[in-house]
Scaffold this motif. Structure first.
Motif, PDB file in Angstrom:
ATOM      1  N   UNK A 164     -15.167  13.319  -2.731  1.00 45.15           N
ATOM      2  CA  UNK A 164     -15.221  12.040  -3.428  1.00 45.15           C
ATOM      3  C   UNK A 164     -16.630  11.476  -3.357  1.00 45.15           C
ATOM      4  N   UNK A 165     -17.154  11.067  -4.500  1.00 44.50           N
ATOM      5  CA  UNK A 165     -18.453  10.404  -4.542  1.00 44.50           C
ATOM      6  C   UNK A 165     -18.389   9.236  -5.507  1.00 44.50           C
ATOM      7  N   UNK A 166     -18.916   8.111  -5.077  1.00 47.51           N
ATOM      8  CA  UNK A 166     -18.904   6.915  -5.901  1.00 47.51           C
ATOM      9  C   UNK A 166     -19.751   5.840  -5.267  1.00 47.51           C
ATOM     10  N   UNK A 167     -19.789   4.664  -5.867  1.00 51.31           N
ATOM     11  CA  UNK A 167     -20.670   3.613  -5.375  1.00 51.31           C
ATOM     12  C   UNK A 167     -19.952   2.575  -4.515  1.00 51.31           C
ATOM     13  N   UNK A 198     -19.108  10.036 -11.454  1.00 51.26           N
ATOM     14  CA  UNK A 198     -18.512   9.635 -10.185  1.00 51.26           C
ATOM     15  C   UNK A 198     -16.994   9.631 -10.301  1.00 51.26           C
ATOM     16  N   UNK A 199     -16.309   9.815  -9.163  1.00 50.72           N
ATOM     17  CA  UNK A 199     -14.850   9.899  -9.198  1.00 50.72           C
ATOM     18  C   UNK A 199     -14.159   8.915  -8.272  1.00 50.72           C
ATOM     19  N   UNK A 395     -18.852  10.441  -0.063  1.00 45.47           N
ATOM     20  CA  UNK A 395     -20.119   9.735   0.054  1.00 45.47           C
ATOM     21  C   UNK A 395     -20.116   8.531  -0.869  1.00 45.47           C
ATOM     22  N   UNK A 396     -20.581   7.390  -0.348  1.00 48.97           N
ATOM     23  CA  UNK A 396     -20.582   6.122  -1.087  1.00 48.97           C
ATOM     24  C   UNK A 396     -22.018   5.640  -1.229  1.00 48.97           C
ATOM     25  N   UNK A 397     -22.511   5.622  -2.456  1.00 47.78           N
ATOM     26  CA  UNK A 397     -23.892   5.224  -2.725  1.00 47.78           C
ATOM     27  C   UNK A 397     -23.986   3.705  -2.906  1.00 47.78           C
ATOM     28  N   UNK A 398     -24.990   3.105  -2.321  1.00 47.38           N
ATOM     29  CA  UNK A 398     -25.254   1.678  -2.514  1.00 47.38           C
ATOM     30  C   UNK A 398     -26.257   1.497  -3.650  1.00 47.38           C
ATOM     31  N   UNK A 399     -25.830   0.997  -4.825  1.00 50.84           N
ATOM     32  CA  UNK A 399     -24.558   0.438  -5.192  1.00 50.84           C
ATOM     33  C   UNK A 399     -24.424   0.431  -6.703  1.00 50.84           C
ATOM     34  N   UNK A 400     -23.330  -0.126  -7.254  1.00 52.58           N
ATOM     35  CA  UNK A 400     -23.118  -0.102  -8.709  1.00 52.58           C
ATOM     36  C   UNK A 400     -24.203  -0.857  -9.460  1.00 52.58           C
TER      37      UNK A 400
END
Length: 589
Positions: A164-167, A198-199, A395-400
């Motif tokens: 899973x990867x997203x913001x 992203x999912x 992984x959660x990227x900062x940010x939308x």
């Protein structure tokens, strides 16, 4: 109605609001900021419908919460199939029960790639008279934590490992703060996330309007739902990293937190997109940690529960969550918990004309151009491949979006500019879902065998980075250059001055095809040139060797025969080190 809002002067859940906004804390919001409505209901009614997929994936059960039911009452369920998936509808009727098992065996699984949603119309019937009718929908999916075929704990979707990867998605708006300006605007954010490949999305310290989660179900986005945090200024209610004790909360504060946590779960548990509950973030108001995590797991066993997201873990939760800026990073694989990266990145770019304020804007790492931003984002994803192979599950990227003076969004705060090329970024993300690529050594670093460099600590003349520059007067050294206390290496040639310039020649049998990455360990700022062309400009430092993307011009300059790499490294404090080589990326099988 009378309401008193102490904001950060009280311990109640408040999210990111602060009376004196600064940094990661934003303008306080008061009043009713979500839609509120009243409607008349009958004595006999359906209060809610919660769809739950059986663990074996053989069926979906609808769990009803109803009022005023009498013996002999009937329940009628109509399922409308989406177009292209057994198009049409099916209706069945039976004596009312709190649990209704959908008899159809051909319900398709929901995934972000194929988000199949089935619409429902449910009616309560007494003596052939319809007393109440509601509309809803359901999906068929399970979310679990389990070992893959290699014995590594992973996040599972429908029984299969699913990265899973997203913001980090904060849901703030310049024209409404916590209130989206329109339904379409709220949906637009999610559509952009899908377009860039992203999912998932981590809904950060906020509960959105119900339509937000419906769109996630329909568009195909997995949601990690944070509980809005609460902590009073000056009351020792923020747990520091590695702090042994939890925050000090009064009995009344604890009760209020649990009341609101339960209310959030009750309100949102009907949405299948939600896969993870996140009760605590970074020690903010972190109290009774394991008791609360265990209660959430028992209250909703159909979903995963994250340990405190970042910072101080207490050994419980389906996931152990690292925050690493810019990262990426991970906790080593564990036998009973999943390793996830709950926050990373934070790459900043200020775009004039799209800022909340003209000054004091910041990112965890900031850049001046779109090209620099994109190149460094790509580098983060390239480094992630190895971590996924070791067990990283999300992984959660900062940010939308940018938020107020934070400028580390995929989009600007006003949503007018997407800072990344959509198709290119989607390609980078897609690569994370397949077999990890293999890195083949092209030009060796000094990790195992010392390489020979020419170097100087005195500023050289112009053109020092070009292939034809005469460096005969420079000193010769072998291995990496730095001090003995640099983490992750054994320095082989001592370097203690603020600056160093390095040159080295290498031969290639053929012009390399495909993607070539720099493998570098730098502390601190480094400029790397290939054949006189700037290949990469790295700020800050690393604590080990990492892969870094190089510019297209530098990659194209690589040729069969003699080539040159030249580096300038500038250091200000602490340990220091510089070394570099190249790897060629071979697609995984």
């Amino acid at each position: 109605m009378r309401v008193w809002d102490p904001t950060d002067k009280g311990s109640q859940p408040r999210g990111k609001q602060k009376l004196n906004q600064e940094g990661i804390w934003y303008t306080p919001v008061t009043g009713i900021w979500q839609t509120v409505w009243m409607e008349p209901v009958g004595e006999t009614r359906i209060n809610s419908i919660e769809p739950i997929t059986d663990p074996d994936l053989n069926s979906v059960s609808l769990h009803f919460n109803s009022s005023g039911i009498k013996d002999g009452d009937m329940i009628r369920v109509q399922i409308d199939y989406p177009q292209g998936h057994n198009s049409g509808s099916a209706t069945s009727e039976q004596i009312y029960k709190d649990v209704y098992r959908i008899p159809q065996s051909d319900i398709k699984l929901w995934t972000p790639e194929l988000p199949v949603v089935y619409k429902l119309t449910v009616s309560l019937i007494r003596d052939n008279k319809t007393l109440d009718t509601v509309q809803s929908y359901f999906t068929k999916r399970t979310v679990t934590a389990a070992k893959d075929d290699e014995g590594v704990m992973r996040l599972m979707l429908n029984g299969k490992p699913y990265f899973q990867i997203g913001p980090l998605d904060q849901g703030w708006w310049p024209d409404g703060l916590l209130t989206p300006p329109s339904d379409a605007a709220m949906k637009y954010d999610l559509e952009v996330l899908k377009k860039v490949g992203m999912n998932m999305v981590r809904k950060h310290i906020k509960v959105e309007p119900a339509r937000y989660y419906q769109y996630c179900d329909e568009l195909g986005l997995i949601v990690w739902q944070d509980m809005p945090s609460g902590m009073a200024d000056g009351r020792r209610q923020q747990v520091q990293p590695n702090q042994k004790t939890d925050a000090i909360f009064s009995d009344a504060d604890k009760k209020q937190f649990r009341v609101e946590l339960k209310a959030m779960i009750d309100h949102l548990r009907v949405f299948p997109c939600i896969a993870v509950w996140v009760p605590f973030n970074e020690g903010w108001g972190q109290h009774d940690t394991n008791d609360i995590l265990k209660w959430v797991k028992e209250y909703d066993p159909t979903r995963l529960v994250n340990g405190p997201s970042g910072w101080t873990d207490r050994g419980y939760g389906d996931m152990k969550d690292m925050h690493s800026y810019p990262g990426p990073g991970m906790f080593p694989a564990m036998p009973d918990r999943v390793s996830v990266l709950g926050e990373y990145g934070g790459l900043g770019l200020a775009l004039e004309g799209h800022l909340w304020k003209d000054s004091k804007n910041w990112g965890y790492r900031s850049f001046k151009t779109t090209d620099e931003l994109r190149q460094n984002y790509h580098q983060l994803l390239l480094r992630m491949h190895t971590l996924i192979g070791k067990g990283l599950a999300a992984a959660v990227y900062t940010q939308t979006t940018d938020v107020e003076i934070e400028i580390n969004g995929l989009m600007t705060y006003d949503r007018e500019v997407i800072k990344f090329d959509v198709s290119e970024t989607a390609k980078w993300h897609k690569a994370l879902f397949g077999p990890p690529p293999v890195y083949k050594e092209l030009v060796a670093t000094s990790e195992t065998t010392p390489q020979t460099w020419r170097f100087t600590t005195a500023k050289p003349g112009d053109g020092w980075q070009k292939p034809d520059f005469d460096s005969a007067a420079w000193s010769e050294g072998k291995g990496g250059f730095g001090t003995k206390d640099t983490p992750g290496v054994v320095a082989r040639t001592e370097w203690k001055s603020p600056d160093i310039w390095l040159r080295r020649s290498f031969d290639l049998k053929d012009k390399p095809e495909g993607e070539v990455l720099l493998r570098v360990h730098h502390d601190e700022d480094a400029e790397i040139y290939i054949n006189g062309i700037l290949a990469a400009k790295q700020g800050g430092y690393t604590t080990s060797y990492v892969e870094v993307a190089i510019s297209d011009e530098a990659r194209k300059s690589l040729k069969a025969g003699a080539n040159t790499i030249a580096i300038h490294c500038h250091q200000t404090r602490g340990g220091q080190y510089i070394d570099a080589g190249f790897v060629r990326v071979v697609p995984g099988k």
